[in-house]
Design a protein around this motif. Structure first.
Motif, PDB file in Angstrom:
ATOM      1  N   LEU A 218     -31.402 -13.921   5.001  1.00 42.49           N
ATOM      2  CA  LEU A 218     -32.497 -14.876   5.139  1.00 42.49           C
ATOM      3  C   LEU A 218     -32.695 -15.264   6.599  1.00 42.49           C
ATOM      4  CD1 LEU A 218     -31.804 -17.269   2.152  1.00 42.49           C
ATOM      5  CD2 LEU A 218     -33.486 -15.457   2.269  1.00 42.49           C
ATOM      6  N   GLN A 219     -33.795 -15.940   6.882  1.00 41.42           N
ATOM      7  CA  GLN A 219     -34.069 -16.332   8.262  1.00 41.42           C
ATOM      8  C   GLN A 219     -33.108 -17.392   8.777  1.00 41.42           C
ATOM      9  OE1 GLN A 219     -38.172 -17.513   7.557  1.00 41.42           O
ATOM     10  NE2 GLN A 219     -37.632 -19.650   7.904  1.00 41.42           N
ATOM     11  N   THR A 220     -32.324 -18.008   7.884  1.00 38.96           N
ATOM     12  CA  THR A 220     -31.358 -19.025   8.306  1.00 38.96           C
ATOM     13  C   THR A 220     -30.001 -18.446   8.662  1.00 38.96           C
ATOM     14  OG1 THR A 220     -30.861 -19.345   5.975  1.00 38.96           O
ATOM     15  CG2 THR A 220     -32.425 -20.864   6.968  1.00 38.96           C
ATOM     16  N   ASP A 221     -29.820 -17.135   8.526  1.00 42.38           N
ATOM     17  CA  ASP A 221     -28.505 -16.539   8.731  1.00 42.38           C
ATOM     18  C   ASP A 221     -28.161 -16.408  10.213  1.00 42.38           C
ATOM     19  OD1 ASP A 221     -27.146 -15.859   6.200  1.00 42.38           O
ATOM     20  OD2 ASP A 221     -29.008 -14.797   5.776  1.00 42.38           O
TER      21      ASP A 221
ATOM     22  N   SER B 260     -35.666  -3.092  13.140  1.00 44.02           N
ATOM     23  CA  SER B 260     -36.707  -3.067  12.116  1.00 44.02           C
ATOM     24  C   SER B 260     -37.738  -2.035  12.530  1.00 44.02           C
ATOM     25  CB  SER B 260     -37.364  -4.442  11.971  1.00 44.02           C
ATOM     26  OG  SER B 260     -38.070  -4.783  13.157  1.00 44.02           O
TER      27      SER B 260
ATOM     28  N   CYS C 128     -36.933  -8.012   4.983  1.00 38.65           N
ATOM     29  CA  CYS C 128     -36.323  -9.319   4.730  1.00 38.65           C
ATOM     30  C   CYS C 128     -36.975 -10.353   5.631  1.00 38.65           C
ATOM     31  CB  CYS C 128     -34.803  -9.283   4.939  1.00 38.65           C
ATOM     32  SG  CYS C 128     -34.324  -9.221   6.674  1.00 38.65           S
ATOM     33  N   SER C 129     -36.675 -11.633   5.378  1.00 32.56           N
ATOM     34  CA  SER C 129     -37.337 -12.712   6.121  1.00 32.56           C
ATOM     35  C   SER C 129     -36.637 -13.054   7.438  1.00 32.56           C
ATOM     36  CB  SER C 129     -37.402 -13.970   5.247  1.00 32.56           C
ATOM     37  OG  SER C 129     -36.088 -14.432   4.931  1.00 32.56           O
ATOM     38  N   PHE C 130     -35.479 -12.457   7.700  1.00 30.46           N
ATOM     39  CA  PHE C 130     -34.757 -12.787   8.925  1.00 30.46           C
ATOM     40  C   PHE C 130     -35.567 -12.323  10.145  1.00 30.46           C
ATOM     41  CE2 PHE C 130     -31.739 -12.114  12.357  1.00 30.46           C
ATOM     42  CZ  PHE C 130     -30.999 -13.279  12.317  1.00 30.46           C
ATOM     43  N   PRO C 131     -35.846 -13.216  11.096  1.00 28.95           N
ATOM     44  CA  PRO C 131     -36.681 -12.854  12.254  1.00 28.95           C
ATOM     45  C   PRO C 131     -35.856 -12.197  13.353  1.00 28.95           C
ATOM     46  CG  PRO C 131     -36.167 -15.197  12.347  1.00 28.95           C
ATOM     47  CD  PRO C 131     -35.493 -14.661  11.102  1.00 28.95           C
TER      48      PRO C 131
ATOM     49  N   LYS D 120     -35.000 -10.705  16.516  1.00 30.48           N
ATOM     50  CA  LYS D 120     -35.773 -10.786  17.763  1.00 30.48           C
ATOM     51  C   LYS D 120     -35.631  -9.531  18.610  1.00 30.48           C
ATOM     52  CE  LYS D 120     -37.305 -15.114  17.476  1.00 30.48           C
ATOM     53  NZ  LYS D 120     -36.802 -15.490  16.166  1.00 30.48           N
TER      54      LYS D 120
ATOM     55  N   ASP E 152     -34.808 -26.004   5.812  1.00 32.89           N
ATOM     56  CA  ASP E 152     -36.154 -25.464   5.640  1.00 32.89           C
ATOM     57  C   ASP E 152     -36.375 -25.188   4.170  1.00 32.89           C
ATOM     58  OD1 ASP E 152     -38.546 -24.206   5.706  1.00 32.89           O
ATOM     59  OD2 ASP E 152     -38.005 -22.742   7.247  1.00 32.89           O
TER      60      ASP E 152
ATOM     61  N   ASP F 260     -36.788 -21.770   2.804  1.00 30.02           N
ATOM     62  CA  ASP F 260     -35.649 -20.859   2.713  1.00 30.02           C
ATOM     63  C   ASP F 260     -34.909 -21.002   1.398  1.00 30.02           C
ATOM     64  OD1 ASP F 260     -36.226 -20.100   5.243  1.00 30.02           O
ATOM     65  OD2 ASP F 260     -34.846 -21.537   6.162  1.00 30.02           O
TER      66      ASP F 260
END
Length: 1015
Positions: free
Chosen positions: A400-403, A425, A463-466, A468, A559, A562
């Motif tokens: 998830l984006q919070t990881d 990605s 997945c939602s993890f951004p 970078k 969030d 999430d």
């Protein structure tokens, strides 16, 4: 000849006769016909017509290349006129026999060949006045008929569509065989026969589908068999069916005749062409895309790209639905035009150029591009695998984006120090190819120097993890990783993990309580929590008032986007949508973990049925644990009444457990500061309920009652939101925190020392366990029945030496199947089979727009494999299996009906109806469908036998004992095709448990959310 007879003869001679392909083959000389719907009009009787004339027409046989324009309109190819073609395309007439060619599943191309054969025997009336006087006097003068059949041809018409392998050398050889076949069918003297070598060539390099007015030819796949059947046509004259009707209008022959639905206005030919071209172009695109998807599926799925590929299949279904919607709109419009209620100008509104551009240029173009990109990616992954990389779609691991880096590695369970994880990605690879190639090259070189290394490509595209930037992760310290892995692999061992099941009424505050408890166990004082990073296992959102003027503040922490397991948008409904566990260490030195299992609340405003669904889910979840330490009911003190579901939940729980679990029950009270940390008025209500239960003596005393105050946790979160409080409020919350910390420690101490661990014994027999075990077997049983029927049909084909096997694949994300959505169809051998594309759950909603009550969760996809050259199957063994399964379904249903509240819902009957509906859809929409048509008939027979068994048990009033039901469950589990599906269900449930588990890392205090962002 009388004057009237002469006038009638002259009139008939001058009347235009029109031709119609015999879509409806029930007509004969003198039958009434509606030219607009292309159908025979039923009448109560038909006049005797006397002598007729028979004329034999010459044989027609052509070999047509798939690239020729003639082959692009298959309905025109078989002789249909434009009105009949439009009626077929718009479903005014059934697509059966010859008309079923429009359902041919694949487009025509350079590797397609068509053989069109027609032998006709025309039957007509002599053109004498007496015969036509009989025709001019139909007994039913008020019908929908427009014409009378004055002549018709019958015989054999067959179109063979042959798809060749894309190999020019083989194509030349096949073309030679096809030309030989045409010479045989034309009856040319001394034509060379089809040899066994020819047959082998065709079987290995072509697929043949036959479309005919003769049912015996529709299932034939051998050129030799077709030639043999046609050459014996004079021996089989009794099976000839009408091919073409020749019609004369009724009214000129009989002025007294009255058409019941006048006016019937013919549609201009230009409008016919416009509609037909639009529908055929759209249909051709659908067929081309589906063929492309089906041909690439195996390769793309083999490298782990399931989710993007299933998305493409869903988009194909959406496009097909748009097409069928347009067909329905045009059907209504054409009917209105014919009846004078509308005009042809509205046709352009439906098939306007703007709409065409939107459909073709946007939807289709994007789909084609995405499929091409997916093909390239499949090849790229295959090359990675050759370079000793392992491919991970991290979306399947719940990233998830919070990881963080640590939690990502924990979720991927990468504990071997030799792991080297290249994270990127599709977007990052495209935008920073130079860096990716450099890092990729470095890893390949490291592996060359150190073959023991383990290379992994972690794909963050789905997945939602951004992510970078492109990066390389290394595994954690090996010794620490081994410990972590060991614990994770044995996360439910009775000594290492304390499992607490948390139950409570909707709105009681279970989620807030879990957040608060985690902080109480980690931080001794409120000051320590304030100066550190608070642990937030799930998003927090609430309103708080401060100051003399009661200023309102909306407090949020974490969030909410999430936490797909939480639904804050529907007051009164359970915020928690499914069971989710939260795991954390008790302190920095204690190796024991605490797992709290949050559950959907009871007393849901959606009603008692939703409560039952929630309870069913809870029981299934528990069944996958090894043990429980505590069964905790969370309540509020000073309640005026207890919700009726409290008693129901207790009763249902102990229909799964035995009385040994009574001592594991714990009562916790939240918001207890107002009652001086006592249960208050709720205590006598609980005691009253407990005395009425039949499950046994449930303890309720200071020893197993714990009182907390979550307000101090709310204060902590408010302070994180920079909300100010005065000193008096701070002191009060500090005391509250201290008391709650003390109760938290007492709770853990009680569980550790005073409670005996309750093992989840899957061999324990109980009514409730039997009920949800049976409900979990419904789909596997019905799919086993359906596939057994398929193989029984294949057994009846002497020339067929194949069978179909079920191949269940576990789904790694929360999914449902929808009873209303049309399934994706795949041709396996000569059977069309349903591929239930998983409907992913996002933000607690299915991706389709159908009603939630039409969905049921699924844990596996069911693929089908065609096994060729298999030993001949035992018909008797398959038949006996079907008898046993059908009887078992009736016995299970009888048990459910008399042991649960499912008296008005029979899951086996509903499932059988669903199977019949699916197969009927295939028969109406796809060709070849001869085997699916037989399957529909066999499923209906199974349904009747099931009804007979069920009615017999109801009539006798016999009930199997619980032990007998368990014996039957264990027997059915061992049947062929059942075991694999049940294993997939169990594995899928375990995956969902892991996906819905959050773990607080000991080192970072950052939570690890093993959830994939959908519930």
């Amino acid at each position: 000849m009388t004057t009237n007879d002469f006038a009638m003869h002259q009139m008939h001679s001058s009347l235009p006769s029109i031709e119609r392909v015999a879509i409806d083959t029930s007509g004969g000389l003198g039958s009434l016909y509606n030219q607009y719907s292309d159908s025979i009009v039923p009448t109560s009787s038909r006049n005797s017509l006397g002598d007729t004339i028979q004329i034999e027409d010459p044989v027609k046989c052509d070999l047509i290349d798939g690239r020729r324009k003639k082959s692009q309109n298959l309905l025109a190819l078989i002789g249909m006129r434009e009105n009949a073609r439009l009626n077929t395309l718009l479903n005014f007439v059934p697509r059966n026999r010859l008309a079923s060619i429009i359902n041919h599943p694949y487009p025509m191309n350079e590797y397609t060949r068509l053989i069109y054969y027609s032998y006709t025997n025309r039957k007509t009336l002599p053109k004498d006045a007496a015969a036509f006087r009989k025709l001019s006097q139909p007994k039913d003068r008020h019908t929908d008929a427009t014409h009378i059949i004055t002549s018709f041809s019958s015989g054999i018409s067959v179109t063979l569509i042959i798809q060749l392998v894309p190999n020019d050398q083989i194509v030349a050889q096949v073309d030679a065989v096809l030309k030989k076949c045409v010479r045989i069918l034309k009856g040319i003297h001394k034509a060379a026969p089809i040899t066994s070598n020819d047959e082998n060539l065709m079987q290995q390099n072509t697929s043949i589908i036959a479309y005919s007015n003769i049912s015996d030819l529709t299932g034939v796949t051998s050129l030799g068999d077709v030639c043999q059947f046609i050459n014996r046509r004079h021996e089989n004259a009794e099976i000839f069916q009408p091919l073409m009707y020749y019609l004369n209008p009724i009214q000129p022959l009989d002025p007294e005749y009255a058409h019941t639905n006048f006016p019937s206005i013919p549609i201009e030919s230009s409008c016919h062409r416009k509609i037909e071209e639009y529908l055929l172009k759209y249909l051709d695109i659908l067929k081309r895309w589906k063929q492309s998807l089906d041909s690439k599926e195996t390769r793309i799925l083999s490298v782990g790209l399931e989710e993007p590929f299933y998305e493409l299949q869903r988009r194909w279904l959406n496009l097909k639905n748009l097409y069928e919607h347009d067909v329905q709109l045009l059907k209504v419009l054409v009917n209105d035009i014919r009846s004078g209620r509308s005009d042809t100008s509205r046709v352009d509104e439906i098939i306007s150029k703007k709409k065409m551009q939107t459909i073709y240029n946007n939807k289709v173009k994007s789909i084609v591009e995405d499929l091409r990109d997916l093909e390239h990616k499949e090849q790229w992954i295959a090359d990675l695998i050759k370079q000793k990389f392992q491919y991970y779609d991290v979306g399947k691991f719940g990233i998830l984006q919070t990881d963080s880096e640590l939690t990502i590695k924990e979720k991927l369970n990468l504990n071997d120090p030799s792991n080297r994880i290249l994270c990127a990605s599709d977007c990052l690879r495209k935008n920073n190819a130079k860096k990716f190639n450099r890092l990729h090259h470095d890893l390949v070189e490291q592996d060359r120097k150190n073959p023991a290394s383990h290379l992994i490509y972690a794909d963050f595209s789905y997945c939602s993890f951004p992510l970078k930037d492109i990066t390389i992760l290394s595994s954690q310290d090996h010794s620490e990783g081994q410990k972590r892995s060991k614990k994770r692999g044995n996360s439910s061992s009775t000594s290492d993990t304390i499992n607490i099941l948390l139950l409570g009424e909707t709105g009681v505050g279970k989620s807030t309580f879990i957040n608060a408890l985690a902080n109480y166990l980690i931080f001794e004082t409120l000051d320590e929590a304030e100066t550190s990073q608070p642990v937030v296992l799930m998003p927090v959102s609430f309103m708080i008032t401060t100051g003399d003027h009661f200023e309102e503040h909306i407090v949020k922490f974490g969030d909410s986007d999430d936490s797909s397991n939480e639904d804050f948008s529907h007051p009164g409904q359970s915020v928690t949508q499914r069971c989710k566990s939260y795991v954390f260490h008790l302190n920095d030195t204690d190796q024991t973990k605490l797992r709290i299992i949050d559950t959907p609340g009871f007393g849901d405003t959606r009603g008692i049925e939703q409560d039952h669904k929630n309870m069913q889910h809870i029981l299934e979840y528990i069944n996958n644990l090894t043990h429980l330490n505590g069964i905790c009911f969370l309540l509020k003190p000073n309640s005026a009444r207890l919700h009726i579901s409290f008693q129901s939940y207790l009763t249902q729980l102990f229909s799964l457990f035995d009385t040994n679990a009574l001592n594991n029950i714990i009562f916790c009270f939240t918001s207890a500061r107002s009652t001086f940390y006592t249960p208050g008025d709720t205590a006598p209500l609980i005691k009253t309920v407990l005395t009425t239960l039949s499950i046994g003596n449930v303890p309720f005393s200071k020893k197993n009652v714990f009182c907390f105050d979550s307000e101090s946790f709310r204060y902590l979160i408010a302070r994180q939101n920079k909300i100010r409080f005065d000193n008096n409020e701070k002191e009060e919350y500090e005391r509250s925190w201290k008391t709650s910390v003390s109760e938290s420690k007492r709770l853990i101490e009680y569980i550790r020392k005073d409670i005996t661990v309750y093992p989840i014994d899957n061999n324990l027999q109980s009514m409730k366990r039997a009920q949800f075990t049976i409900l979990g077997m419904v789909r596997p049983i019905l799919e086993t029945i359906r596939n057994s029927l398929r193989n029984l049909i294949l057994c009846s084909k002497e020339s067929v030496n194949t069978r179909l096997e079920l191949d269940p694949k576990v789904i790694s994300y929360p999914s449902t199947s929808c009873m209303l959505c049309v399934p994706y169809a795949c041709l396996v051998g000569r059977f069309w089979v349903a591929k239930t594309i998983p409907h992913k759950i996002e933000n607690n909603r299915c991706i389709c727009e159908c009603s939630p009550d039409q969905h049921s969760p699924i844990h596996y996809m069911l693929n089908h494999k065609l096994v060729k050259n298999s030993p001949k199957q035992d018909r008797d063994a398959i038949s006996h299996l079907l008898v046993r399964l059908c009887r078992a379904c009736a016995q299970f249903s009888h048990f459910l009906k008399h042991s649960t509240d499912l008296s008005n819902h029979d899951p086996f009957f509903v499932g059988l109806i669903q199977l019949i509906s699916e197969e009927t859809h295939f028969c109406n929409s796809y060709e070849p469908n001869d085997l699916n048509t037989k399957l529909v008939a066999d499923l209906r027979t199974q349904q009747k036998e099931y009804d007979q068994h069920s009615n017999e048990m109801e009539r006798k009033g016999t009930h199997k004992s619980l032990a007998d039901i368990y014996d039957l469950i264990n027997t059915v589990r061992k049947y062929p095709m059942m075991h694999e599906q049940l294993v997939a269900i169990n594995e899928g449930q375990r995956k969902m448990m892991k996906l819905y588990e959050c773990e607080v890392s000991r080192t970072s205090r950052k939570y690890v959310d093993i959830s994939d962002g959908s519930s």
